[in-house]
Design a protein around this motif. Structure first.
Motif, short mmCIF file in Angstrom:
data_model
loop_
_atom_site.label_atom_id
_atom_site.label_comp_id
_atom_site.label_asym_id
_atom_site.label_seq_id
_atom_site.Cartn_x
_atom_site.Cartn_y
_atom_site.Cartn_z
N LEU A 243 -23.01 -74.02 -12.97
CA LEU A 243 -23.78 -73.84 -11.77
C LEU A 243 -24.36 -74.95 -11.18
N LEU A 244 -24.74 -75.93 -12.28
CA LEU A 244 -25.53 -77.07 -12.08
C LEU A 244 -25.03 -78.32 -12.30
N VAL A 245 -24.03 -78.72 -12.78
CA VAL A 245 -23.52 -80.00 -13.07
C VAL A 245 -22.62 -80.34 -11.77
N GLY A 246 -23.03 -81.58 -11.13
CA GLY A 246 -22.41 -82.32 -9.97
C GLY A 246 -23.48 -82.80 -9.20
N LYS A 247 -23.00 -83.23 -7.98
CA LYS A 247 -23.71 -83.93 -7.16
C LYS A 247 -24.16 -82.60 -6.10
N MET A 248 -25.36 -82.95 -5.32
CA MET A 248 -25.84 -82.00 -4.70
C MET A 248 -25.97 -80.87 -5.23
N PRO B 236 -29.05 -85.18 -4.76
CA PRO B 236 -29.49 -85.09 -6.16
C PRO B 236 -28.10 -84.92 -7.03
N GLU B 237 -28.48 -85.12 -8.25
CA GLU B 237 -27.11 -85.01 -9.24
C GLU B 237 -27.49 -84.45 -10.54
N ILE B 238 -26.86 -83.59 -10.99
CA ILE B 238 -26.82 -83.47 -12.57
C ILE B 238 -25.80 -83.70 -13.37
N ARG B 239 -26.26 -84.15 -14.47
CA ARG B 239 -24.99 -84.80 -15.51
C ARG B 239 -25.47 -83.94 -16.89
N ALA B 240 -24.26 -83.55 -17.43
CA ALA B 240 -24.22 -82.96 -18.87
C ALA B 240 -24.60 -84.15 -19.93
N CYS B 241 -25.34 -83.96 -20.58
CA CYS B 241 -25.40 -85.08 -21.50
C CYS B 241 -25.50 -84.64 -23.13
#
Length: 702
Positions: free
Chosen positions: A344-349, A650-655
């Motif tokens: 649901l969250l990882v990726g751009k926008m 915005p962007e979310i990446r897995a870490c």
């Protein structure tokens, strides 16, 4: 008591505690309605595969939402019950699902991936044995291969899916917009016979497809799409030949070798099988991650609907003769579960879109509400008692983030304007300042932290600033060491276990940092920081009766750890010449606590770290119990266009590497070189500004 007569009425419980058989998400059949506004009737189980499993119960009418029989049957097949409410809260999608007909194209979430398919049958599950039975309904769906032909293997029984498995219904007018020159009508479909016992799917949606209204929509869309002046940097969407819509940014425009018209090279928000790293037929046109570059004719691109609303799209998905299910304002989305967070969250926008000095607010809201439930009880207050600004926060930001994985900048700006101070709209703030306003004035909750000094003075606050001298701890301290040292320096104890503990690291302004690196303790043990709470002796483990702050930095006694002793150990420790000048302080110990019994430990768990570098805030958020479940969020990771007409991406990446690093033993963490652990870890340790902890055993109430 009034009976409902011949009219069949079904409902779903949307809120309220369990009462005589009813819980949130359960579906019922109204048999009678009392004069006090209560519904009495049959309730059909909470996710049981046997639809006839039922009991009778009573529920308040205002805690329900009425359904048609068809809607009730579709929702009954959805399991668990919480998913039923999630589906109802997407009224446009659910209305489209209720109107599906044979051979309609849908997109399904199956085995953690998305697949296009054709609806072939509507199946009744179970057998009606009694008059009160409500049979579940599911869809038989035939998967469509990515090469626009169905599988040639030996026909097998079609898989059965619930309404909640469908994530997209492809509008009829959109089914001709594919990037391959293969008409949708040319799709090879195998025939599946209708099962005799299956009810008619109905021709209503087919009638809508062939209606003059939709024909006009189709005629008007093509020129509208083809004449939009796209440029490099434009956010677009493209429907693939399988019917799945993908989103991305145009990175190149031109005529590839062998083509006469202009094509677009698009960097997609996520990886797609069959895509490249920026190559097309061996020629490198731009560079990006592998499987993220898509090349399509420019005329096949449409503006990204997430930022450009199209009223005709809403009309297409809505049947003209059936009212859509309205949004359930009283039903709030739960925190994003660990199993769904990445998809649901990882990726751009993704996450919360930043706009005009909003990063402090974006990362704070994302950290507090995406996966954590710490503040849910105060955020999800009844709509008739809350302020308008609280309703905006819950509806337009928290619920939208948890359901869609994205909150546009205009929703955040509307919330900032409602905060009542122009500086929240125009200026950069500190997270702790915003947190205080959020909790005190928006959510109207009591301070989260209640302190007491040993002189008996009580204090309260929403966040805690760690204050200490640099020499009191080592060069690379842990948050555990910083908190304990700061409490002893300030002569403080917690009066009660906090549900949420937000700690500001010892730094001043955006530049000066007291420590080059700080290790975020994944577990924070506050047992020794509780006022009048039993504690065990630092040496022998028996019930402690004394505490000595002067022993804190003793190099022979694990420096940095709070020291409390039983009477015997206190005497022995302070006979040493270097400690004879110490002044141990007696602890208040309840007579009910056994001297040799085990002392329970009270621990809080790290769920987010807010970081700052050059006046820009980002955050690391832990979205589940797995030690590797870490996300990095930046509300302004990229930008499209100029300062006047552009927007932030915005962007979310897995870490997972953050989890790998923090899972090491404390002695290894202190000696580790952050520069060798990768950029996310280095940023976490060097730029940490505020660490957020939650108590899993405590719930926050008004």
């Amino acid at each position: 008591m009034e009976t409902k007569g011949e009219v069949e009425t079904f409902f779903i419980v949307t809120r309220g505690k369990t009462r005589k058989g009813f819980s949130r998400g359960y579906i019922g059949h109204v048999e009678a309605e009392t004069q006090h506004g209560e519904l009495m009737g049959l309730v059909y189980g909470g996710g049981s595969s046997v639809s006839s499993t039922k009991s009778r119960g009573v529920v308040k009418k205002e805690d329900t939402y009425l359904l048609s029989r068809h809607q009730a049957q579709l929702l009954l097949f959805v399991c668990p019950p919480s998913k039923r409410l999630d589906l109802l809260c997407n009224p446009q999608l659910f209305a489209a699902i209720c109107q599906l007909s044979q051979d309609d194209l849908v997109v399904l979430k199956h085995k953690k991936a998305y697949h296009p398919g054709l609806v072939k049958n509507l199946m009744q599950i179970g057998r009606k044995e009694n008059q009160g039975d409500l049979l579940m309904l599911g869809f038989e769906v035939e998967f469509v291969d990515t090469d626009q032909t169905t599988s040639s293997k030996k026909p097998a029984p079609l898989p059965l899916f619930s309404a909640a498995d469908i994530v997209q219904v492809v509008p009829a007018c959109s089914q001709g917009l594919h990037w391959k020159d293969v008409p949708f009508d040319g799709l090879s479909r195998k025939t599946v016979s209708r099962i005799n016992s299956m009810p008619n799917l109905g021709s209503r949606r087919q009638h809508v497809k062939e209606s003059q209204t939709d024909h006009k929509v189709m005629q008007s869309q093509t020129p509208k799409v083809s004449h939009i002046p796209f440029e490099v940097g434009s956010m677009v969407e493209v429907m693939s030949n399988t019917g799945i819509t993908v989103f991305g940014v145009i990175r190149w425009i031109g005529a590839p070798e062998g083509k006469k018209s202009n094509w677009a090279g698009i960097e997609l928000d996520y990886e797609v099988k069959g895509c490249s790293d920026g190559k097309y037929k061996g020629q490198q046109y731009f560079s990006c991650k592998d499987s993220s570059a898509l090349f399509v004719p420019l005329t096949k691109c449409s503006p990204d609907r997430r930022f450009l609303y199209s009223p005709t799209e809403k009309d297409i998905l809505r049947s003209p003769d059936i009212s859509p299910v309205p949004s359930l304002g009283e039903t709030d989305a739960p925190p994003i579960p660990e199993s769904e967070a990445q998809s649901l969250l990882v990726g751009k926008m993704k996450g919360i879109q930043g706009h005009f000095n909003s990063c402090y607010l974006d990362v704070t809201l994302f950290s507090l509400f995406s996966s954590s439930k710490t503040l849910d009880s105060v955020c999800q207050s009844p709509a008739d008692t809350e302020q308008h600004i609280s309703h905006t926060l819950r509806k337009d930001i928290v619920n939208r983030l948890r359901r869609d994985g994205f909150v546009p900048a205009d929703s955040v700006m509307n919330f900032r304007k409602q905060l009542g101070c122009d500086s929240f709209v125009t200026e950069e703030k500190d997270p702790e300042e915003f947190i205080t306003v959020l909790l005190q004035h928006v959510l109207c909750t009591e301070p989260l932290l209640k302190f007491r000094s040993c002189r008996g003075v009580s204090q309260d606050a929403y966040t805690f600033q760690i204050i200490l001298e640099k020499e009191q701890v080592g060069q690379t301290p842990t948050v555990q060491q910083l908190l304990e040292t700061s409490f002893l320096s300030c002569d403080l104890k917690f009066e009660e276990i906090p549900s949420c503990l937000m700690l500001q690291m010892p730094r001043f302004g955006n530049r000066y940092k007291m420590f080059p690196h700080i290790i975020p303790s994944t577990e924070l043990d506050i047992t020794d920081l509780l006022y009048n709470s039993p504690r065990d002796c630092f040496l022998c483990g028996r019930l402690a009766e004394y505490e000595c702050s002067q022993c804190l930095q003793d190099p022979r006694l694990q420096p940095g750890r709070i020291k409390q002793y039983c009477a015997t150990c206190k005497t022995q420790v302070h006979t040493h010449p270097s400690r004879q000048g110490h002044c141990p302080r007696a602890l208040t110990v309840s007579s009910d606590v056994p001297a040799d019994g085990p002392i329970p430990r009270h621990k809080m768990h790290l769920f987010a770290v807010l970081c700052i570098h050059t006046s820009h805030y980002v955050s690391f958020v832990k979205y589940g119990p797995n030690p590797h479940s870490w996300l990095f969020f930046d509300s302004m990771a990229d930008r499209c266009g100029d300062d006047q007409t552009g927007y932030n991406i915005p962007e979310i990446r897995a870490c997972p590497q953050v989890g790998d690093f923090l899972s090491q033993a404390e002695d290894k963490l202190v000696c580790a070189d952050p520069s060798q652990a990768g950029e996310p870890v280095r940023r976490l340790l060097c730029d940490s500004y505020m660490c957020l902890y939650q108590s899993e055993s405590m719930a926050l109430h008004r």
